[in-house]
Scaffold this active site. Structure first.
Site, PDB file in Angstrom:
ATOM      1  N   TYR A  11       0.848  -1.194   0.000  1.00 30.50           N
ATOM      2  CA  TYR A  11       0.000   0.000   0.000  1.00 30.50           C
ATOM      3  C   TYR A  11       0.875   1.233   0.000  1.00 30.50           C
ATOM      4  CZ  TYR A  11      -3.474   3.435   1.641  1.00 30.50           C
ATOM      5  OH  TYR A  11      -4.297   4.533   1.777  1.00 30.50           O
TER       6      TYR A  11
ATOM      7  N   ASP B 241       9.234   2.917   0.080  1.00 29.93           N
ATOM      8  CA  ASP B 241       8.161   3.534   0.846  1.00 29.93           C
ATOM      9  C   ASP B 241       8.353   3.120   2.308  1.00 29.93           C
ATOM     10  OD1 ASP B 241       5.890   4.310   2.146  1.00 29.93           O
ATOM     11  OD2 ASP B 241       4.487   3.528   0.644  1.00 29.93           O
TER      12      ASP B 241
ATOM     13  N   LYS C 114       3.916   8.999   9.084  1.00 31.99           N
ATOM     14  CA  LYS C 114       3.665   8.379  10.390  1.00 31.99           C
ATOM     15  C   LYS C 114       4.619   8.895  11.494  1.00 31.99           C
ATOM     16  CE  LYS C 114       0.763   4.910   8.478  1.00 31.99           C
ATOM     17  NZ  LYS C 114       0.837   4.172   7.223  1.00 31.99           N
TER      18      LYS C 114
HETATM   19  C1  PLP Z   1       0.155   4.635   5.868  1.00 33.41           C
HETATM   20  C2  PLP Z   1       0.923   4.399   4.618  1.00 33.41           C
HETATM   21  C3  PLP Z   1       0.862   5.262   3.526  1.00 33.41           C
HETATM   22  C4  PLP Z   1      -0.116   6.394   3.429  1.00 33.41           C
HETATM   23  O1  PLP Z   1       0.079   7.365   4.408  1.00 33.41           O
HETATM   24  P1  PLP Z   1      -1.151   8.329   4.777  1.00 33.41           P
HETATM   25  O2  PLP Z   1      -0.542   9.308   5.727  1.00 33.41           O
HETATM   26  O3  PLP Z   1      -2.204   7.472   5.362  1.00 33.41           O
HETATM   27  O4  PLP Z   1      -1.588   8.970   3.505  1.00 33.41           O
HETATM   28  C5  PLP Z   1       1.727   5.050   2.463  1.00 33.41           C
HETATM   29  N1  PLP Z   1       2.583   4.015   2.468  1.00 33.41           N
HETATM   30  C6  PLP Z   1       2.656   3.161   3.486  1.00 33.41           C
HETATM   31  C7  PLP Z   1       3.648   2.037   3.452  1.00 33.41           C
HETATM   32  C8  PLP Z   1       1.812   3.304   4.589  1.00 33.41           C
HETATM   33  O5  PLP Z   1       1.822   2.398   5.561  1.00 33.41           O
END
Ligand code: PLP
Length: 426
Positions: A142, A237, A265
């Site tokens: 994701y 990511d 995060k």
């Molecule tokens: C949470 C997450 C996102 C998206 O971040 P948001 O602040 O919710 O838009 C993107 N990549 C990874 C791996 C994530 O866990």
């Protein structure tokens, strides 16, 4: 549950599905989501005053635990100086410098407001830099909800069995090529079939949105090699793994260097934030230094920067990650013993303080093997844990997170509750 039930009813009148992010709605486990009124350390309280030990951690950011006094104090002082100026501040420079110091592959970093924005913008930059259009992503990874990336995207999408969202034009998704996680041959196949057309490979170095899946020996190294050979931009990511699995993220842990890194995060300490950075040569293509456009009214917000700076300062202290590793290793080893003593088939994964128990004998190495999990068993396990005062993510396909605030006593209480939960699952 009375207060939560009433609020959920009311919320559904005013908010689609009653929530502002899909997995929060508890659809994967049924029933009513808890409405939270406050949190402190490793504990959260719902509006009915039930207390829980929290392993959701706001889906990752709260690595210090909730409402850490140093973060709260800094925020209180910051809010009195104004909440947004739309002009540069010393705070942005300080957080950027901390990130650059922690992650050697990041020489220059741009702040945004969410992880979604971070990955979306990093991909635009990679396309601008390589002058190519196609992106390789992995099934079940994701990267936020931007159009081109909502293809087999794990997490909420996996939970709902709708990997592809209506509203995403087929033309957008057409430039997104898919490979199974941990499958290097599939990647080299795609690269061969699309010569000179792949702008970037984007990957969660530890997959954290289809449960937790570790990269197999050689997988990340192999991606690096393909990218070097073909002039492809490698994007890690690290929105979850950044400052979670170590001070230098997953790239520090596995010793593989991406071209661009996405963060979110933890670097916002619980406030809305994201960032992407990498080699100066690539980052200088971004406006205003270069032509690739990207902007944000609230980007580098002084409150988000403040919470991020205080969080990173505390994480930088000696022994923090060793301490987390030790506690998480104990929790997960003991939990695995409990699982094995019940009749439930489980497969446990962990990297540092992020972990998952899959309700399948495993091994779980990719999206297809993750989907073998017994969702009904997970549902019974989830509700038994909640009744025992333990709050985990309401979906099989999410990570659990340990914080520095979890005490030995919290962990023992959790293990006691796990006995009943694995019995309930079997
Ligand atoms: C949470 C997450 C996102 C998206 O971040 P948001 O602040 O919710 O838009 C993107 N990549 C990874 C791996 C994530 O866990």
């Amino acid at each position: 549950m009375k207060g939560s039930e009433q609020l959920f009813k009311k919320a559904q009148r005013y908010i689609p599905g009653g929530v502002n992010s899909p997995v929060r709605a508890f659809r994967a486990v049924g029933g009513t989501p808890l409405f939270i009124q406050r949190a402190q350390g490793a504990r959260i309280w719902d509006v009915d005053d039930n207390e829980y030990i929290d392993y959701v951690a706001s889906w990752g950011p709260m690595i210090l635990g909730h409402a850490h006094p140093q973060v709260v104090q800094a925020l209180q002082r910051a809010v009195e100086r104004g909440t947004s100026y739309g002009a540069p501040t010393a705070l942005e420079v300080e957080l950027a410098a901390l990130i650059v110091e922690a992650i050697p592959s990041v020489e220059s970093v741009r702040m945004v407001n969410s992880g979604t924005e971070a990955v979306m913008s990093a991909i635009r930059l990679a396309r601008g830099w390589t002058k190519r259009d196609k992106v390789i992503k992995f099934e079940g990874c994701y990267h936020g909800h931007s159009d081109g990336l909502l293809v087999k995207a794990g997490s909420g999408a996996t939970t709902f069995g709708q990997p592809d969202s209506p509203g995403v034009p087929a033309d957008y998704a057409r430039n997104t090529l898919l490979a199974p996680f941990n499958d290097l041959d599939a990647v080299t196949g795609l690269v061969k079939d699309n010569p000179g057309q792949i702008a970037c490979i984007v990957v969660e170095p530890v997959a954290g949105n289809m449960g937790v899946i570790t990269p197999q020996e050689g997988f990340l190294e192999g991606l690096r090699k393909v990218c070097d050979q073909e002039g492809i931009c490698l994007i890690f990511d690290e929105v979850i793994t950044g400052f979670r699995v170590g001070w230098s993220g997953a790239q520090g842990l596995y010793g593989v260097t991406p071209d661009l890194t996405c963060l979110g995060k933890i670097i916002g300490g619980g406030l809305p934030v994201g960032a992407f950075g990498g080699r100066r040569e690539i980052m200088e293509n971004l406006a205003p230094a270069g032509g690739v456009y990207q902007a944000g009214t609230l980007a580098g917000n002084p409150l988000a920067m403040t919470a991020g700076i205080e969080t990173l300062k505390l994480l930088k202290e000696a022994g923090v990650y060793e301490h987390l590793e030790e506690k998480a290793a104990y929790l997960c080893t003991e939990a695995e013993k409990v699982a094995h003593s019940s009749k439930t088939s489980t497969y446990c994964t962990r990297v540092g303080s992020m972990f998952c128990t899959f309700f399948t004998p495993g091994p779980v190495v990719d999206y297809d093997s993750a989907k073998q999990s017994d969702i009904d068993a997970f549902r019974r396990y989830f509700w038994a844990l909640l009744k025992g005062g333990i709050y985990v993510a309401p979906s099989q396909f999410e990570a659990g997170f340990l914080s520095l605030a979890h005490t030995d006593e919290d962990i023992e209480k959790t293990l006691a509750a796990l006995h009943g939960a694995f019995q309930a699952a079997s």
